[in-house]
Design an enzyme around this catalytic site. Structure first.
Site, PDB file in Angstrom:
ATOM      1  N   ASP A 194      -5.452  -2.896  -2.646  1.00 34.84           N
ATOM      2  CA  ASP A 194      -4.198  -2.143  -2.530  1.00 34.84           C
ATOM      3  C   ASP A 194      -3.216  -2.466  -3.644  1.00 34.84           C
ATOM      4  O   ASP A 194      -3.547  -3.194  -4.593  1.00 34.84           O
ATOM      5  CB  ASP A 194      -3.567  -2.377  -1.150  1.00 34.84           C
ATOM      6  N   ARG A 214      -5.110  -6.535   0.005  1.00 37.73           N
ATOM      7  CA  ARG A 214      -6.042  -5.862   0.926  1.00 37.73           C
ATOM      8  C   ARG A 214      -7.368  -5.585   0.245  1.00 37.73           C
ATOM      9  O   ARG A 214      -7.439  -5.506  -0.979  1.00 37.73           O
ATOM     10  CB  ARG A 214      -5.470  -4.525   1.385  1.00 37.73           C
ATOM     11  N   HIS A 273       0.809  -1.216   0.000  1.00 35.45           N
ATOM     12  CA  HIS A 273       0.000   0.000   0.000  1.00 35.45           C
ATOM     13  C   HIS A 273       0.847   1.273   0.000  1.00 35.45           C
ATOM     14  O   HIS A 273       0.301   2.370  -0.060  1.00 35.45           O
ATOM     15  CB  HIS A 273      -0.899  -0.006   1.237  1.00 35.45           C
TER      16      HIS A 273
HETATM   17  C1  VG1 Z   1       0.791  -3.288   8.121  1.00 35.28           C
HETATM   18  C2  VG1 Z   1      -0.484  -3.807   8.756  1.00 35.28           C
HETATM   19  C3  VG1 Z   1      -0.418  -5.319   8.896  1.00 35.28           C
HETATM   20  C4  VG1 Z   1      -0.148  -5.939   7.518  1.00 35.28           C
HETATM   21  C5  VG1 Z   1       1.093  -5.336   6.912  1.00 35.28           C
HETATM   22  C6  VG1 Z   1       1.339  -5.820   5.505  1.00 35.28           C
HETATM   23  O1  VG1 Z   1       1.886  -3.597   8.948  1.00 35.28           O
HETATM   24  O2  VG1 Z   1      -0.706  -3.206  10.001  1.00 35.28           O
HETATM   25  O3  VG1 Z   1      -1.610  -5.778   9.466  1.00 35.28           O
HETATM   26  O4  VG1 Z   1       0.012  -7.325   7.637  1.00 35.28           O
HETATM   27  O5  VG1 Z   1       0.972  -3.913   6.862  1.00 35.28           O
HETATM   28  O6  VG1 Z   1       0.256  -5.555   4.681  1.00 35.28           O
HETATM   29  P1  VG1 Z   1       2.545  -2.523   9.954  1.00 35.28           P
HETATM   30  O7  VG1 Z   1       3.718  -3.227  10.555  1.00 35.28           O
HETATM   31  O8  VG1 Z   1       2.879  -1.322   9.146  1.00 35.28           O
HETATM   32  O9  VG1 Z   1       1.481  -2.211  10.962  1.00 35.28           O
HETATM   33  V1  VG1 Z   1       0.534  -5.282   3.046  1.00 35.28           V
HETATM   34  O10 VG1 Z   1      -0.904  -5.183   2.305  1.00 35.28           O
HETATM   35  O11 VG1 Z   1       1.622  -4.111   3.157  1.00 35.28           O
HETATM   36  O12 VG1 Z   1       1.430  -6.637   2.487  1.00 35.28           O
HETATM   37 CO    CO Z   2      -0.701  -5.411   0.297  1.00 31.64          CO
END
Ligand code: VG1
Ligand code: CO
Length: 544
Positions: free
Chosen positions: A278, A283, A114
């Site tokens: 995303d 997502r 994202h």
């Molecule tokens: C964030 C979210 C987490 C998710 C991760 C990867 O991590 O909070 O729930 O698994 O992104 O999602 P963080 O450590 O920034 O809170 V994605 O769609 O970037 O692969």
């Molecule tokens: Co993602």
């Protein structure tokens, strides 16, 4: 084929975060930066001789160039067969599926999810293992250790591969197969959901749909499945062409960044269902007409209604959620008489539970939902699940939610993010919270008795591995919670996430505005962690 051994020096900053290695593009463009990380993965894998690997990304800036480098390194490291999505595109759930389907050793996902893309924005790389899921911490820790010691890498001296034509090409001892990124995935979705019924509802106009691909990887998937296969009106999928900079936006499906969709859904003539996904397609955001579904509620609703969907009609063996995700799904699990597991943030922690057959559905508050069909969260899957539900239940999204709350009660839930905090100040806030845990545990806060105050630690029930320091949680006697943790996916400074939750049984109080319902908790949390005092910020950067 000539294999070159190149000398290199280690970089100190290649520790994977919540989901792979994410850095600014300019960091990745340093000489040998990508190569060091990729070779460290190969060194950790051990023998890749003759094995199959998968490669694809979300189409962001540097995706194609990075793919060519990885292809040449794969050839030099003895890989037998490399499956690459056409145009070097594959969504994260599609990589997971292709790894599983072809019994590959693993795969590289090129994405910073994202996070925004472009020359001044972010790039990322993640390795998924043979079960199709993100590498567990034992693996990523070994990769990191290797990056600190690496002195040379292997790369084949070969021209660029044509990534836009389907079919096989020979590269020395290695076969590169360019695959249709959508086909396997579309077939699996057709298997799980009632496509005939959804198609009838869409083509007769009983249900209308708007899907915002946010100029990211799901565009081609959504066009093919929602419009071509399921007959949604052409134009139902918007921003469907993947762009290297996602059209300048954040490919992050929430009310702040997917504002085009939010405006439509809260506007005069909204469709039945609105959805977005995303950068890398794992997502999802789901909305109904004048209605936003929180991801935590979405998981709970899917669990409570799974038996209505063909792929899950036999019921669920268990569910799981990440610790900061609301407890809404716990209530459903109790009613169904199944286990609900609580894991640290990040999809890699669901892998063992899924492989062991302990859970069927799982999710995170951060717009991630998934099931045992792959080993990643899956954005379009969640949207199809919802489409199937509104078709079968013949109710609006809002009515499905209201029914759900009447039955289980409502977990008011919100996350407040403070982005771009100086890293030391961020660490300071967490330390300050840790220092107060002994006082809070068994004590009280704002006049409310505290049942539990700790820094979350997880023992994996399958392999016994322990992961600690996963977030400060304060749980009150009445079930309300506040959770604090620092993001592990950002690339600039620190991001503090504050997660707030309050349970309300009384249906007469279910229509209150969320921020209003959580007001007291929000103020107490802000005061407790001193975020405003320590950062000088007066409001959160993003509220979801
Ligand atoms: C964030 C979210 C987490 C998710 C991760 C990867 O991590 O909070 O729930 O698994 O992104 O999602 P963080 O450590 O920034 O809170 V994605 O769609 O970037 O692969
Ligand atoms: Co993602």
């Amino acid at each position: 084929m000539h294999i070159e051994m190149k000398n290199t020096n280690p970089f100190p900053d290649q520790k994977p975060g919540t989901s792979g290695l994410r850095k600014k593009v300019r960091v990745f463009l340093q000489e040998n930066y990508l190569e060091n990380f990729v070779q460290s993965v190969f060194d950790t894998l051990g023998d890749a001789q003759g094995k199959t690997l998968v490669l694809g990304g979300d189409g962001r800036f540097f995706n194609r160039e990075a793919s060519q480098i990885i292809i040449r390194m794969a050839a030099a490291n003895g890989v037998g067969r490399l499956l690459v999505g056409r145009g070097a595109l594959l969504s994260t759930p599609a990589v997971s599926l292709v790894i599983r389907k072809t019994k590959a050793l693993g795969g590289f996902v090129l994405s910073a999810s994202h996070n925004p893309g472009g020359p001044d924005e972010d790039f990322g790389i993640k390795f998924n293992v043979a079960n199709g899921g993100p590498a567990p911490e034992t693996f990523t820790n070994a990769v990191y250790a290797r990056t600190l010691a690496i002195r040379e890498y292997r790369i084949a001296d070969l021209p660029n591969v044509d990534l836009d034509t389907l079919g096989e090409q020979r590269l020395g001892e290695m076969t590169v197969t360019v695959i249709d990124p959508v086909q396997d995935y579309a077939e699996l979705m057709e298997h799980l959901f009632d496509f005939d019924r959804i198609k009838t509802a869409l083509t007769t106009g009983v249900i209308t749909l708007s899907y915002d691909a946010m100029h990211a990887v799901t565009g081609p998937y959504a066009k093919r499945i929602l419009e071509q296969r399921l007959g949604a009106t052409p134009g139902s999928v918007v921003n469907a062409v993947p762009l290297e900079d996602f059209g300048g936006g954040h490919p992050d499906p929430n009310l702040t960044y997917a504002h085009e969709l939010a405006d439509l859904m809260f506007g005069p003539k909204p469709p039945t269902l609105g959805a977005a996904s995303d950068g890398d397609g794992d997502r999802n955001m789901v909305m109904g007409s004048h209605f936003f579904v929180t991801p935590s509620d979405s998981l709970a609703v899917l669990a409570a209604n799974a038996h209505l969907v063909p792929g899950y009609k036999k019921g669920l063996c268990g569910v799981a959620r990440s610790m900061p995700t609301s407890q809404a799904v716990d209530r459903v699990a109790r009613a169904l008489g199944i286990e609900c597991y609580e894991t640290p943030t990040g999809w890699k922690f669901f892998g063992n539970l899924l492989d062991a057959g302990k859970i069927t559905l799982c999710g995170e508050e951060s717009f991630g939902t998934g099931s045992d069909h792959v080993r990643e969260k899956d954005g379009l899957w969640a949207v199809l699940f919802w489409l199937n539900l509104v078709t079968v239940r013949k109710q609006s999204v809002a009515d499905i939610l209201r029914d759900h709350w009447r039955r289980f009660g409502r977990d008011f839930y919100s996350r407040h993010d403070y982005e771009g905090i100086d890293s030391e100040i961020g660490e300071g806030i967490v330390q300050h919270l840790r220092d107060q845990l002994p006082r809070l545990s068994g004590g009280s806060l704002g006049g409310q008795p505290v049942r539990l105050a700790d820094d979350f630690s997880y023992t994996d029930p399958v392999d016994g591995s322990v992961t600690d320091r996963q977030g400060i949680r304060i749980i009150f006697d009445n079930g309300s919670r506040m959770v604090f943790r620092l993001s592990g996916t950002g690339t600039e400074g620190a991001t503090l996430r504050i997660y707030l939750e309050r349970y309300e049984r009384d249906p007469a109080k279910h229509d209150v505005d969320t921020q209003q319902a959580l007001r007291d908790l929000i103020l107490q949390a802000e005061e407790l962690c001193e975020v405003k005092k320590r950062t000088g910020m007066t409001v959160p950067t993003v509220i979801t």
